[in-house]
Design an enzyme around this catalytic site. Structure first.
Site, short mmCIF file in Angstrom:
data_model
loop_
_atom_site.label_atom_id
_atom_site.label_comp_id
_atom_site.label_asym_id
_atom_site.label_seq_id
_atom_site.Cartn_x
_atom_site.Cartn_y
_atom_site.Cartn_z
N GLU A 70 0.84 -1.20 0.00
CA GLU A 70 0.00 0.00 0.00
C GLU A 70 0.87 1.25 0.00
OE1 GLU A 70 -3.78 0.39 2.21
OE2 GLU A 70 -2.71 1.91 3.38
N GLU A 95 -21.78 -5.90 14.75
CA GLU A 95 -20.70 -5.58 13.80
C GLU A 95 -20.64 -6.63 12.69
OE1 GLU A 95 -15.83 -5.25 13.73
OE2 GLU A 95 -16.88 -6.63 15.06
#
Length: 319
Positions: free
Chosen positions: A17, A168
Site C-alpha cells: 500500500e 458488527e
C-alpha cells in the site's frame, strides 16, 4: 486485472500500500520505493484516499501513473466521505477508461480540522458505496464485462464504531453480500485476532478471500502514530517488551519491528492465509527485508524498473 484473476486460491497474494505524496520531496521517496518494490512483482498495490478531499486528485493521478508507467497493478481506495453519486460515478468512469480493474470501497476517516456533516454524504456507509459500484458494473461502462472487482475492509480487532461484535458482524455480512469480491484487513499485531476473525466470517457465511494487513514497526515515532491512527489496535506485551528494551536505539527498534512482522507472516502463511498486504508508509526497506526473508520468488522475471526518481514528479497523468 480483475481481482478474481489475481486471487486464485492455490498460492497467497502479496501486495503493498502507498499513499499519495504531498510534496516533491515526498514524491522522490515514493517513486524510489516503487522502483525498489517493482522488481518483487506484487500481485497488486493499493493507493489510499484522503479524507475530505485533501489528497483525492493526488490519488487519481498516482493510480494512473502507476497503471501507465510501471508493471504494477494499482487498486485505488474510494471512500464515502464528502461525496455524492455524480462525483463517484465520474471517478469510476475515469478509472474504467484507464483500465483500472479493482476498487477498495471504504467508509473512510472523518476529515480533521474542517467542518463535516455526514448527513450530506450520498453514501452513509461502505455498504452503500459497494452497492453503487455494483450497479455501475451492471451498466457495462467498464471494459471488463465483470466491471470492477470490489474490495472491502475487515477489522480483526473489531470495528471501532461498533462495540457490539454481533451487530458488527451483521453489518459486515451485509457489506460483503452487497457485492464484495475480497477483504483486506486493518493492521493487527496478534495473529489470533486474524484467525478468530476469519473463523467468525466463515460462521457468518462469508467465503470470499481475506487478505491480512501487516505493518512493520520501524521507529518509536511511527509506532505511536500507528496507535493514534489505528484506534483500538492491540499491541501484544511481547512486542511492547521487545521495543522497550531498545527504544533509544533506532536501528534496534527497526530490527525488532521487522522480526516481529516476519514472524507474523510465517505464521499466516503456515495457516493458509489468502494473501498478505504490507502497509509500507511509502518506504521499501522493511518490506524488502521481510520479502527476502520469506523466500518469496517473483511471479515472473521483472525488467529494469520503469519509474525513475523525480521523473514527471509534478505532471498530471492524462486521462
Amino acid at each position: 486485472m480483475h481481482i478474481t484473476d489475481i486471487i486464485r486460491g492455490d498460492f497467497p497474494t502479496f501486495s503493498f500500500e502507498f499513499f499519495p505524496p504531498k510534496t516533491p520531496a515526498a514524491a522522490e521517496i515514493l517513486y524510489q520505493t516503487i522502483r525498489d518494490l517493482e522488481s518483487y512483482m506484487p500481485h497488486f498495490v493499493s493507493v489510499t484516499y484522503g479524507a475530505g478531499g485533501s489528497t483525492r486528485d493526488l490519488t487519481h493521478d498516482l493510480v494512473e501513473r502507476i497503471r501507465h508507467t510501471t508493471k504494477l497493478d494499482p487498486i485505488p481506495h474510494l471512500t464515502c466521505i464528502c461525496h455524492n453519486e455524480d462525483e463517484v460515478e465520474a471517478i469510476l468512469l475515469r478509472y474504467a477508461r484507464s483500465a483500472i480493474g479493482n476498487i477498495l470501497a471504504l467508509g473512510g476517516d472523518r476529515p480533521r480540522d474542517v467542518p463535516y456533516d455526514k448527513s450530506r454524504d450520498s453514501f452513509q456507509h461502505a455498504v452503500d458505496l459497494v452497492k453503487f459500484i455494483r450497479r455501475f458494473n451492471e451498466s457495462g461502462a467498464h471494459p471488463d464485462r465483470r466491471g470492477f472487482g470490489i474490495g472491502v475492509a475487515g477489522f480483526p480487532e473489531g470495528h471501532p464504531a461498533t462495540p457490539n461484535r454481533l451487530v458488527e458482524m451483521d453489518h459486515f455480512k451485509a457489506k460483503v453480500d452487497a457485492g464484495a469480491d475480497y477483504i483486506v484487513t486493518q493492521l493487527f499485531f496478534d495473529n489470533r485476532d486474524f484467525f478468530d476473525f476469519r473463523e467468525r466470517c466463515a460462521l457468518a457465511g462469508i467465503h470470499i478471500p481475506i487478505i491480512a494487513g501487516i505493518m512493520p514497526v520501524t521507529s518509536m515515532s511511527g509506532f505511536k502514530r500507528i496507535a493514534e491512527l489505528a484506534g483500538g489496535a492491540r499491541f501484544p506485551a511481547r512486542l511492547l517488551r521487545a521495543l522497550q528494551r531498545c527504544e533509544n536505539d533506532p536501528e534496534g527498534v527497526r530490527r525488532v519491528g521487522v522480526h516481529f512482522a516476519l514472524e507474523q507472516c510465517h505464521d499466516l502463511l503456515d495457516n493458509n492465509v489468502a494473501g498478505i498486504h504490507f502497509y509500507t508508509l511509502n518506504r521499501s526497506d522493511a518490506t524488502r527485508v521481510i520479502f527476502d526473508s520469506l523466500g518469496i520468488q517473483p511471479r515472473r522475471s521483472a525488467q529494469a524498473p520503469t519509474v525513475q526518481p523525480g521523473d514527471e514528479v509534478r505532471k498530471r497523468v492524462a486521462n
